[in-house]
Scaffold this motif. Structure first.
Motif, short mmCIF file in Angstrom:
data_model
loop_
_atom_site.label_atom_id
_atom_site.label_comp_id
_atom_site.label_asym_id
_atom_site.label_seq_id
_atom_site.Cartn_x
_atom_site.Cartn_y
_atom_site.Cartn_z
N ARG A 130 1.01 4.14 -2.87
CA ARG A 130 0.61 5.52 -2.56
C ARG A 130 1.66 6.52 -3.03
O ARG A 130 1.32 7.62 -3.48
CB ARG A 130 0.39 5.66 -1.06
CG ARG A 130 -0.87 4.94 -0.56
CD ARG A 130 -1.17 5.30 0.88
NE ARG A 130 -2.24 4.46 1.42
CZ ARG A 130 -2.05 3.43 2.24
NH1 ARG A 130 -0.81 3.14 2.62
NH2 ARG A 130 -3.07 2.72 2.68
N ALA B 219 0.83 -1.21 0.00
CA ALA B 219 0.00 0.00 0.00
C ALA B 219 0.86 1.26 0.00
O ALA B 219 0.61 2.21 -0.76
CB ALA B 219 -0.94 -0.01 1.20
N ASP B 220 1.89 1.31 0.84
CA ASP B 220 2.77 2.49 0.88
C ASP B 220 3.52 2.66 -0.44
O ASP B 220 3.73 3.79 -0.91
CB ASP B 220 3.76 2.36 2.03
CG ASP B 220 3.08 2.43 3.39
OD1 ASP B 220 1.97 2.98 3.46
OD2 ASP B 220 3.65 1.92 4.37
N ARG C 110 -7.47 11.01 -6.60
CA ARG C 110 -6.66 10.42 -5.53
C ARG C 110 -7.52 9.72 -4.50
O ARG C 110 -7.12 8.69 -3.93
CB ARG C 110 -5.82 11.51 -4.87
CG ARG C 110 -4.69 12.04 -5.75
CD ARG C 110 -3.85 13.06 -5.00
NE ARG C 110 -2.73 13.52 -5.81
CZ ARG C 110 -1.82 14.42 -5.40
NH1 ARG C 110 -1.93 14.96 -4.17
NH2 ARG C 110 -0.83 14.77 -6.19
N LEU C 111 -8.72 10.24 -4.25
CA LEU C 111 -9.63 9.60 -3.32
C LEU C 111 -10.08 8.24 -3.87
O LEU C 111 -10.14 7.24 -3.12
CB LEU C 111 -10.84 10.49 -3.07
CG LEU C 111 -11.91 9.94 -2.11
CD1 LEU C 111 -11.31 9.73 -0.72
CD2 LEU C 111 -13.10 10.89 -2.04
N GLN D 70 -7.16 5.86 -3.58
CA GLN D 70 -6.97 5.41 -2.21
C GLN D 70 -7.95 4.30 -1.85
O GLN D 70 -7.60 3.31 -1.19
CB GLN D 70 -7.13 6.59 -1.24
CG GLN D 70 -6.94 6.23 0.23
CD GLN D 70 -5.53 5.75 0.51
OE1 GLN D 70 -4.56 6.32 0.06
NE2 GLN D 70 -5.43 4.66 1.26
N TYR D 71 -9.20 4.47 -2.30
CA TYR D 71 -10.23 3.46 -2.02
C TYR D 71 -9.87 2.13 -2.70
O TYR D 71 -10.01 1.06 -2.11
CB TYR D 71 -11.59 3.96 -2.49
CG TYR D 71 -12.71 2.98 -2.25
CD1 TYR D 71 -13.32 2.89 -1.01
CD2 TYR D 71 -13.17 2.16 -3.28
CE1 TYR D 71 -14.36 1.98 -0.78
CE2 TYR D 71 -14.19 1.25 -3.07
CZ TYR D 71 -14.79 1.17 -1.82
OH TYR D 71 -15.80 0.28 -1.60
N THR E 99 -6.90 1.13 -3.57
CA THR E 99 -5.71 0.58 -2.92
C THR E 99 -6.07 -0.15 -1.63
O THR E 99 -5.49 -1.19 -1.31
CB THR E 99 -4.70 1.69 -2.65
OG1 THR E 99 -4.38 2.36 -3.87
CG2 THR E 99 -3.41 1.13 -2.05
N ASP E 100 -7.00 0.40 -0.90
CA ASP E 100 -7.43 -0.24 0.35
C ASP E 100 -8.16 -1.55 0.11
O ASP E 100 -8.33 -2.33 1.06
CB ASP E 100 -8.33 0.71 1.15
CG ASP E 100 -7.57 1.93 1.65
OD1 ASP E 100 -6.33 1.85 1.76
OD2 ASP E 100 -8.22 2.97 1.93
#
Length: 523
Positions: free
Chosen positions: A167, A163-164, A180-181, A184-185, A187-188
């Motif tokens: 990102r 994940a890092d 980006r939001l 991020q979703y 990626t999670d």
């Protein structure tokens, strides 16, 4: 613990009254009974049996911090078994920190080679010597009054997870906050292998946006490193990697459409479905084998725990086996009675005296429980070695069927105690390192009237037969069952052979025939 006590119970007596029939009258009486009561300390002692050495050390460390009357035993009795004799001048087995005096300073080493310090240790120019730097570290604020070496593990850099890693790339690839939001979703919602576990429609509904926006962001993210992440299935993951290598031509795309045939090793059906020659199919399969079906596993940051044996089994000089505890991993604690005597004289309040009494009782219980735990492990391990002597001499084929009850009856313990002792414990033998649970297997009957056979030994024999089978004469489950019955008199059904084979991740005879035929053709 077994205890006796008074218990008051209500007893209903039946009384027959003339003219009124039968009536019940309660009365109170005292009865003395015996019952088995598990005290908190007894339950804790039972729990200590099933802890691994890592969990046990963590528990003891917590008790050392909580209980002022406990202290670690530093008498040196916990030396590792078979320790080598230390060299008088320099011991390679010791830590470099402990050998700092034997190493010498940078200036001393440079003088021995008749050169300048900058030629030997460029990083030492303008700095203190190695010995001075170490002595200065020892005398730092955090090390005042102690002689302990620094814990170098605390200075290891944290490993970057998937994940890092992603990102950091998202910040460069996407500029809009909304994108980006979404990124991020997504990626999670990646699993350990790097696959996306949510579809674009669900993500769009959750984020309150359009599926097309999620698709656009996903297309950008699928170009991140490692190639193949954010794929929704295996086919897409392989396609992303082939596209990166510029090898996703129409013929390769057809091959990806028939991954099920590749998994079944049905090369002939794959050749017909794709419409390519055998040579082209072989080349494309070679390319697919070079791809990574789980790109996210490269960032698996889970620590690897080395398995440390709890018991060593060695051949004794006079024959038989020597069973020894690995004392190097066992925590040893002492009760500081001198400190207790000093502090108890100054205790005035009832709360202080009660606290010291509880600490003393807990300390005495812990020392006795640790010793009892070690003796119980050694007792169980010795009985396992006695019953599995043939395994230690001849190997897995001579592993005897053994149950917890068989061991418990021999050492006069309960089955639950043996089960707890053998959990998370390992035995180092001349045959390898095994978990104690490995030696407890079910029994399969014998048609010859001899002793029963261990299920693990049967699995081992099945694997041997399959590994040695002729590519032109693949053994079916029925054939394997017949061979086991004919050679060793093992009464095993075809369903049992199939269950053991699937448990060892061995494919069926149909798939093995295709696999070995493909290997012969490739050779």
């Amino acid at each position: 613990m077994l205890g006796a006590g008074h218990r008051y119970v209500f007893v209903a007596d039946a009384v027959v009254n003339r003219g009124f029939g039968m009536a019940l009258s309660p009365r109170l009486e005292a009865r003395q009974t015996q019952s088995l009561t598990l005290t908190p300390q007894l339950m804790q002692s039972i729990r200590l049996l099933q802890l691994s050495h890592l969990e046990l050390n963590a528990f003891v460390e917590a008790e050392l911090e909580r209980n002022p009357l406990l202290e670690r035993d530093e008498t040196g009795d916990n030396e590792p078994l078979m320790a080598a004799e230390p060299d008088a001048e320099f011991d390679n087995s010791r830590d470099v920190y402990d050998n700092s005096e034997a190493i010498g300073t940078a200036a001393t080493i440079a003088e021995q080679y008749d050169t300048d310090v900058s030629n030997v240790f460029p990083e030492q120019v303008g700095q203190d010597s190695l010995q001075q730097a170490q002595s200065g570290y020892r005398e730092g604020p955090s090390m005042v009054g102690t002689s302990e070496a620094p814990d170098f593990e605390s200075f290891v850099a944290e490993q970057t997870n998937l994940a890092d890693h992603l990102r950091s790339q998202i910040l460069l690839l996407l500029k809009h906050p909304g994108d980006r939001l979404i990124a991020q979703y997504l990626t999670d919602n990646l699993n350990e292998a790097g696959y996306l576990t949510v579809d674009c429609d669900s993500a769009a509904e959750q984020l309150g946006t359009e599926p097309a926006d999620v698709e656009a962001v996903l297309t950008v993210l699928q170009g991140c490193d490692p190639v193949g992440v954010y794929a929704r299935d295996l086919k897409e993951c392989l396609a992303l990697q082939l596209r990166e290598k510029d090898r996703l031509d129409p013929l390769m795309a057809k091959v990806l459409e028939h991954l099920d045939l590749i998994g079944q090793h049905n090369i002939q059906a794959l050749t017909r479905a794709v419409g390519a020659s055998n040579e082209d199919i072989a080349d494309m399969l070679t390319e697919l084998r070079d791809l990574n079906p789980r790109p996210g596993r490269a960032f698996d940051g889970s620590p690897v725990q080395a398995v440390v044996p709890d018991v060593y089994v060695r051949e004794a000089n006079g024959g038989g086996w020597a069973v020894e505890l690995n004392t190097g991993i066992l925590p040893r604690v002492l009760v500081n009675r001198t400190y207790y005597a000093t502090v108890s004289k100054k205790a005035r309040g009832t709360g202080d005296k009660s606290f010291l009494t509880d600490c003393l009782q807990t300390a005495n219980w812990l020392t006795k429980s640790l010793d009892q735990r070690a003796q119980t492990i050694l007792k169980v391990a010795t009985e396992i070695v006695r019953q599995q002597d043939a395994f230690l001499v001849h190997g897995v084929s001579h592993l005897k069927p053994m149950t917890l009850k068989m061991v418990a009856e021999e050492i006069d313990m309960h089955e639950s105690t043996v089960s707890r002792v053998t959990s998370n414990k390992y035995l180092a033998t001349p045959r390898g390192l095994f978990e104690m649970k490995y030696f407890f297997t079910t029994a399969l009957g014998s048609t010859s009237g001899a002793g029963d056979h261990s299920a693990e030994a049967v699995r081992h024999r099945i694997r041997q037969l399959i590994d040695a089978e002729d590519p032109k004469a693949i053994l079916s489950d029925d054939t394997i069952a017949e061979v086991l019955q004919r050679e060793q008199g093992i009464d095993v059904a075809r369903r049992t052979v199939a269950k053991y084979r699937e448990g060892m991740n061995i494919p069926s005879s149909v798939i093995r025939r295709r696999q070995k035929k493909a290997l012969v053709s490739a050779g």
